[in-house]
Motif scaffolding. Structure first.
Motif, PDB file in Angstrom:
ATOM      1  N   LEU A  17       0.837  -1.210   0.000  1.00  0.00           N
ATOM      2  CA  LEU A  17       0.000   0.000   0.000  1.00  0.00           C
ATOM      3  C   LEU A  17       0.876   1.266   0.000  1.00  0.00           C
ATOM      4  CD1 LEU A  17      -2.828  -1.074   2.465  1.00  0.00           C
ATOM      5  CD2 LEU A  17      -3.136  -0.443   0.061  1.00  0.00           C
ATOM      6  N   GLU A  18       1.932   1.275   0.812  1.00  0.00           N
ATOM      7  CA  GLU A  18       2.836   2.439   0.872  1.00  0.00           C
ATOM      8  C   GLU A  18       3.495   2.673  -0.481  1.00  0.00           C
ATOM      9  OE1 GLU A  18       3.508   4.678   3.217  1.00  0.00           O
ATOM     10  OE2 GLU A  18       2.465   3.795   4.911  1.00  0.00           O
ATOM     11  N   THR A  19       3.983   1.593  -1.093  1.00  0.00           N
ATOM     12  CA  THR A  19       4.631   1.705  -2.402  1.00  0.00           C
ATOM     13  C   THR A  19       3.649   2.232  -3.445  1.00  0.00           C
ATOM     14  OG1 THR A  19       6.054  -0.164  -1.854  1.00  0.00           O
ATOM     15  CG2 THR A  19       5.913   0.438  -4.174  1.00  0.00           C
ATOM     16  N   SER A  20       2.453   1.723  -3.415  1.00  0.00           N
ATOM     17  CA  SER A  20       1.414   2.177  -4.351  1.00  0.00           C
ATOM     18  C   SER A  20       1.057   3.641  -4.093  1.00  0.00           C
ATOM     19  CB  SER A  20       0.179   1.284  -4.215  1.00  0.00           C
ATOM     20  OG  SER A  20      -0.844   1.756  -5.043  1.00  0.00           O
ATOM     21  N   PHE A  21       0.998   4.025  -2.816  1.00  0.00           N
ATOM     22  CA  PHE A  21       0.637   5.398  -2.454  1.00  0.00           C
ATOM     23  C   PHE A  21       1.709   6.382  -2.917  1.00  0.00           C
ATOM     24  CE2 PHE A  21       0.434   9.068   0.364  1.00  0.00           C
ATOM     25  CZ  PHE A  21      -0.915   9.378   0.318  1.00  0.00           C
ATOM     26  N   ILE A  22       2.980   5.977  -2.767  1.00  0.00           N
ATOM     27  CA  ILE A  22       4.076   6.850  -3.198  1.00  0.00           C
ATOM     28  C   ILE A  22       4.000   7.082  -4.702  1.00  0.00           C
ATOM     29  CG2 ILE A  22       6.597   6.951  -3.474  1.00  0.00           C
ATOM     30  CD1 ILE A  22       6.762   5.531  -0.714  1.00  0.00           C
ATOM     31  N   THR A  23       3.652   6.033  -5.426  1.00  0.00           N
ATOM     32  CA  THR A  23       3.528   6.143  -6.878  1.00  0.00           C
ATOM     33  C   THR A  23       2.388   7.070  -7.263  1.00  0.00           C
ATOM     34  OG1 THR A  23       4.317   3.879  -7.063  1.00  0.00           O
ATOM     35  CG2 THR A  23       3.276   4.827  -9.011  1.00  0.00           C
ATOM     36  N   ASN A  24       1.242   6.901  -6.592  1.00  0.00           N
ATOM     37  CA  ASN A  24       0.081   7.732  -6.907  1.00  0.00           C
ATOM     38  C   ASN A  24      -0.811   7.840  -5.669  1.00  0.00           C
ATOM     39  OD1 ASN A  24      -1.950   9.159  -8.086  1.00  0.00           O
ATOM     40  ND2 ASN A  24      -2.587   7.555  -9.507  1.00  0.00           N
ATOM     41  N   PRO A  25      -0.862   9.027  -5.038  1.00  0.00           N
ATOM     42  CA  PRO A  25      -1.665   9.177  -3.819  1.00  0.00           C
ATOM     43  C   PRO A  25      -3.175   9.169  -4.069  1.00  0.00           C
ATOM     44  CG  PRO A  25      -0.424  11.190  -4.275  1.00  0.00           C
ATOM     45  CD  PRO A  25      -0.058  10.209  -5.315  1.00  0.00           C
ATOM     46  N   LYS A  26      -3.576   9.277  -5.324  1.00  0.00           N
ATOM     47  CA  LYS A  26      -5.002   9.182  -5.665  1.00  0.00           C
ATOM     48  C   LYS A  26      -5.268   7.780  -6.197  1.00  0.00           C
ATOM     49  CE  LYS A  26      -6.042  13.511  -4.923  1.00  0.00           C
ATOM     50  NZ  LYS A  26      -6.968  13.947  -3.945  1.00  0.00           N
TER      51      LYS A  26
END
Length: 161
Positions: A17-26
């Motif tokens: 989830l953190e890795t995905s969030f860093i890539t795109n917070p939306k």
């Protein structure tokens, strides 16, 4: 006693989830479904995690902004204090210079000052005096007066400090 049925996310789930969030917070619908299936969570849980993460990031940013503003305020207050001290110092020097000029332009005051501690006007008092009036002595007569030379030397030394 009632216990919460809320499950904590595993470290692997959090990392993804953190890795995905860093890539795109939306989070778009397609990406939400993909993450939910990869993590074994519902799409609502993924949405809520993203929403909470954005709120935490915003709160951290506000805290950092607040700390930066506090630091700027401290710097401005310290600078203001230094300026106030400098103004007091310069005002004192200006008063000294004005007193010396007063003594130089009034030889009788200079001789009285030498014999007794006569109070000469301060900067504020001299601002309202008539330095430019025709009644004051000419510049040449002031400079020619032997009593004035030591006063002018002292004034010059005061201004050089």
């Amino acid at each position: 006693m009632e216990y919460s049925t809320k499950k904590r996310l595993t470290q692997n789930q959090l990392n993804l989830l953190e890795t995905s969030f860093i890539t795109n917070p939306k989070l778009e619908g397609e990406r939400k479904q993909e993450l939910a299936s990869q993590l074994g969570l519902s799409s609502k849980q993924v949405s809520i995690w993203y929403q909470n993460k954005r709120a935490r990031c915003k709160a951290e940013a506000v805290e950092l902004d607040y700390q930066a503003l506090q630091l700027q305020l401290q710097n401005v207050l310290a600078h203001n204090k230094r300026l106030q001290i400098e103004v007091r110092r310069l005002t004192h020097k200006l008063d000294q210079a004005n007193q010396l000029l007063f003594l130089a332009s009034n030889p009788s005051a200079a001789s009285a000052s030498a014999s007794a501690s006569t109070v000469t006007p301060s900067f504020n008092a001299l601002q309202s005096s008539s330095w430019d009036s025709p009644a004051t002595a000419s510049t040449n007569s002031i400079w020619e007066n032997a009593q004035v030379l030591p006063i002018m030397e002292e004034l010059y030394a005061c201004l050089l400090e």
